[in-house]
Design an enzyme around this catalytic site. Structure first.
Site, PDB file in Angstrom:
ATOM      1  N   CYS A  19      -5.747  -1.320   6.198  1.00  0.00           N
ATOM      2  CA  CYS A  19      -5.871  -1.555   7.651  1.00  0.00           C
ATOM      3  C   CYS A  19      -6.596  -0.376   8.288  1.00  0.00           C
ATOM      4  CB  CYS A  19      -4.510  -1.774   8.289  1.00  0.00           C
ATOM      5  SG  CYS A  19      -3.323  -0.465   7.959  1.00  0.00           S
TER       6      CYS A  19
ATOM      7  N   GLU B 230       0.870  -1.175   0.000  1.00  0.00           N
ATOM      8  CA  GLU B 230       0.000   0.000   0.000  1.00  0.00           C
ATOM      9  C   GLU B 230       0.909   1.227   0.000  1.00  0.00           C
ATOM     10  OE1 GLU B 230      -2.938   2.749   0.121  1.00  0.00           O
ATOM     11  OE2 GLU B 230      -1.191   2.766   1.421  1.00  0.00           O
TER      12      GLU B 230
ATOM     13  N   CYS C 277      -5.253   4.882   5.020  1.00  0.00           N
ATOM     14  CA  CYS C 277      -5.008   3.595   4.376  1.00  0.00           C
ATOM     15  C   CYS C 277      -6.339   2.931   4.068  1.00  0.00           C
ATOM     16  CB  CYS C 277      -4.162   2.712   5.290  1.00  0.00           C
ATOM     17  SG  CYS C 277      -3.882   1.057   4.643  1.00  0.00           S
TER      18      CYS C 277
ATOM     19  N   CYS D 106       0.214   5.538   4.995  1.00  0.00           N
ATOM     20  CA  CYS D 106      -0.070   6.072   6.324  1.00  0.00           C
ATOM     21  C   CYS D 106       1.199   6.538   7.026  1.00  0.00           C
ATOM     22  CB  CYS D 106      -0.791   5.039   7.183  1.00  0.00           C
ATOM     23  SG  CYS D 106       0.183   3.575   7.549  1.00  0.00           S
TER      24      CYS D 106
ATOM     25  N   HIS E 196      -6.402   2.700  12.533  1.00  0.00           N
ATOM     26  CA  HIS E 196      -6.232   4.139  12.737  1.00  0.00           C
ATOM     27  C   HIS E 196      -7.410   4.729  13.501  1.00  0.00           C
ATOM     28  CE1 HIS E 196      -2.492   4.936  10.638  1.00  0.00           C
ATOM     29  NE2 HIS E 196      -2.883   4.084   9.704  1.00  0.00           N
TER      30      HIS E 196
ATOM     31  N   ARG F 200       0.463  -4.693  11.068  1.00  0.00           N
ATOM     32  CA  ARG F 200       1.800  -4.332  10.598  1.00  0.00           C
ATOM     33  C   ARG F 200       2.748  -3.951  11.726  1.00  0.00           C
ATOM     34  NH1 ARG F 200      -1.686  -2.881   6.488  1.00  0.00           N
ATOM     35  NH2 ARG F 200      -0.941  -3.319   4.371  1.00  0.00           N
TER      36      ARG F 200
ATOM     37  N   CYS G  59       3.126  -0.375   4.403  1.00  0.00           N
ATOM     38  CA  CYS G  59       1.970   0.494   4.191  1.00  0.00           C
ATOM     39  C   CYS G  59       2.505   1.916   4.203  1.00  0.00           C
ATOM     40  CB  CYS G  59       0.917   0.296   5.281  1.00  0.00           C
ATOM     41  SG  CYS G  59      -0.541   1.322   5.035  1.00  0.00           S
TER      42      CYS G  59
END
Length: 551
Positions: free
Chosen positions: A68, A18, A65, A533, A72, A463, A530
């Site tokens: 996921c 991502e 993102c 983010c 957040h 992650r 990722c």
């Protein structure tokens, strides 16, 4: 795309992640000598939060993102919970844990099969497999019944793709045309390819389970400061719906994901010596008390120098973010509450600055966060479900605990984390159902803003360790910082010149074919990057929007 530049290999962009990431490595004697992890995406997400009601934070930050998303929202709402000092009801904690458990199940399945598998599995080689032999092998590995006919059908799908020339997600795969780094027998390639396709359907069930309690997915809508709002999810039929989907996904994890992981890993045990780092950090996850990190199902802790005999307690005061090698002004490191972020583009890869990411450090040192860190800390602390799963993996592969400190260990740890979280979901679900049956249906606690305050929310996302830091004054956000897993793992060097986790892990990696460096992808993908983010900007003094020319 990868290319050679002298003795450097450049992979840009890194796909199956991502966001936007460029990896540069210097090769000498067929091995990586030096590495640079370069986030090439610039964003301005955090500045939007300046002056807003803190309750808005979760709705903006989870848009960082599309993979996921819930993590957040949870980090933001935990930060504001902490900022105002509210203690949420037990049911709200259970709801948050259940949704996070479903997030783990979804995220890890997608990562293993759809983001990471093609680094190890040669889909084209599945055409050379004997379906009957592959079915016997699959049945030896798993209690599920696999028939030769079902595998023949998978071969037919792959054959049609190859003959049409429209390979879709397999286009430009490094295994096409043969590659010496791919070593699986054709039958294992066929089994893994079949499960790759099946996992596309199974991951949807995990996402649906998240939506039952979270209202939607992506971007859940049920968390609020003080608890949750999903009272409809307390109905018996909604809990039953969640339970049905959960059991289907858990069965796939236990009978397919873990067996595939072990089957593939058995042919790549040399990767137990590749991709090593030294320091590991986790905040733990799934609390019973939101204010006590030690109440979390998976434990918090710090491991130094690969030493499993000692685990330090995690101290949030020891975190700093560095910018010396990032495209920001200055070179001073700051604690997130006092973060200063003034972007300053210089050149694409100058003498020092080379990434839009900051470089978080703990006590001045680089740390790896993520499933491997979580599993190592839990294993060292004798967390029973983790110890049981780790010992199974080590025994099956015939390796010792030292093998965990590697790309192979990192990939295995993701499966272990997925399994142990999935198994505990049933405990939380039973507890929620029992509470509801006993008439305990509270999900929210009233609260008020202090005149001024600060707070932090820690989430051990799939992650790795994610933290949101807020400073509020008069019910308005004065400062907001996100310290995300990918900045820990994939950021640049710090002021002390110390490499990030992925940069360390790449050193010493052998490269069989510099024009097709799948070995780089194996280690980079093992972190499940990722990048979207991980790159944000905020000017806490002027609230000015800065414009940049990014080349």
């Amino acid at each position: 795309m990868s290319e050679m530049q002298g003795n450097k290999i450049v992979v840009d962009p890194i796909t199956r992640i991502e966001g936007h990431l460029r990896i540069e490595v210097e090769v000498e004697g067929g091995k990586i000598k030096n590495a640079w992890s370069m986030s090439t995406l610039f964003r301005g997400l955090e500045m939007i939060l300046q002056g807003r009601d803190p309750r808005d934070a979760q709705h903006f930050t989870q848009r960082a993102c599309g993979v996921c998303t819930y993590v957040h929202a949870l980090a933001s709402v935990r930060a504001v919970d902490n900022c105002v000092g509210v203690k949420i009801p037990e049911n709200a904690t259970l709801m948050r844990n259940l949704t996070m458990g479903a997030q783990y199940m979804h995220d890890h399945l997608v990562h293993f099969y759809h983001l990471h598998a093609l680094d190890w599995v040669n889909v084209a080689n599945a055409l050379n497999a004997d379906p009957a032999k592959a079915a016997r092998l699959a049945n030896d590995l798993s209690p599920r019944k696999t028939t030769p006919e079902s595998l023949k059908a998978v071969q037919a799908k792959v054959k049609a793709l190859v003959e049409s020339g429209q390979l879709g997600i397999f286009t430009n795969a490094y295994f096409l045309g043969g590659h010496p780094a791919y070593v699986l027998p054709a039958e294992v390639d066929l089994i893994a390819t079949a499960h790759y396709l099946e996992a596309l359907r199974v991951q949807v069930k995990a996402a649906r389970a998240m939506a039952i309690f979270g209202a939607k997915n992506p971007h859940t809508q049920f968390t609020v400061v003080g608890g949750c709002t999903n009272y409809d999810a307390l109905r018996p039929e909604r809990i039953a719906e969640f339970r049905k989907l959960y059991k289907e996904v858990r069965e796939f994890i236990e009978q397919v994901y873990i067996t595939d992981l072990l089957a593939v890993a058995g042919f790549y045990k040399d990767w137990a010596g590749i991709g090593k780092t030294s320091n590991f950090l986790t905040c733990g996850e799934f609390p019973t008390d939101e204010y006590d990190l030690n109440s979390r199902y998976t434990p918090q802790g710090v491991i130094w120098g690969n030493d499993l005999s000692k685990v330090d307690d995690f101290n949030p005061d020891l975190i700093e973010e560095h910018v010396k090698y990032s495209w920001y002004e200055g070179a001073d490191a700051h604690h997130p509450y006092k973060g200063v972020t003034k972007p300053k583009w210089t050149e694409f890869h100058g003498e020092d600055r080379y990434s839009w990411m900051k470089a978080p450090r703990y006590k001045g040192e680089a740390f790896e966060v993520g499933p491997l860190a979580s599993v190592l800390v839990a294993y060292a602390k004798n967390h029973e479900p983790t110890v049981k799963a780790v010992d199974l993996v080590l025994k099956t592969l015939g390796v010792g605990p030292e093998a965990l400190f590697s790309t192979l260990g990192r990939t295995a740890a993701r499966g272990i984390q997925c399994l142990t979280a999935a198994q505990e979901v049933e405990v939380w679900l039973d507890k929620l159902e029992a509470n509801v049956k006993a008439g305990k249906d509270d999900l929210y606690t009233e609260w008020q803003y202090p005149t001024e305050s600060q707070g932090v929310g820690f989430v051990n996302a799939p992650r790795g360790m994610l933290s949101h830091w807020i400073v509020q004054k008069g019910g308005k956000i004065e400062n907001f910082q996100l310290v995300v897993p990918s900045t820990w793992n994939l950021g640049p060097r710090c002021a002390g010149g110390k490499l990030s986790a992925v940069e360390q892990a790449l050193i010493g990696t052998p490269i069989a074919d510099p024009k097709r460096p799948v070995e780089i992808l194996r280690t980079v993908h093992s972190y499940d990057p990722c990048i979207a983010c991980g790159v944000h900007v905020i000017d806490p003094e002027s609230n000015q929007v800065h414009k940049f020319r990014v080349l």
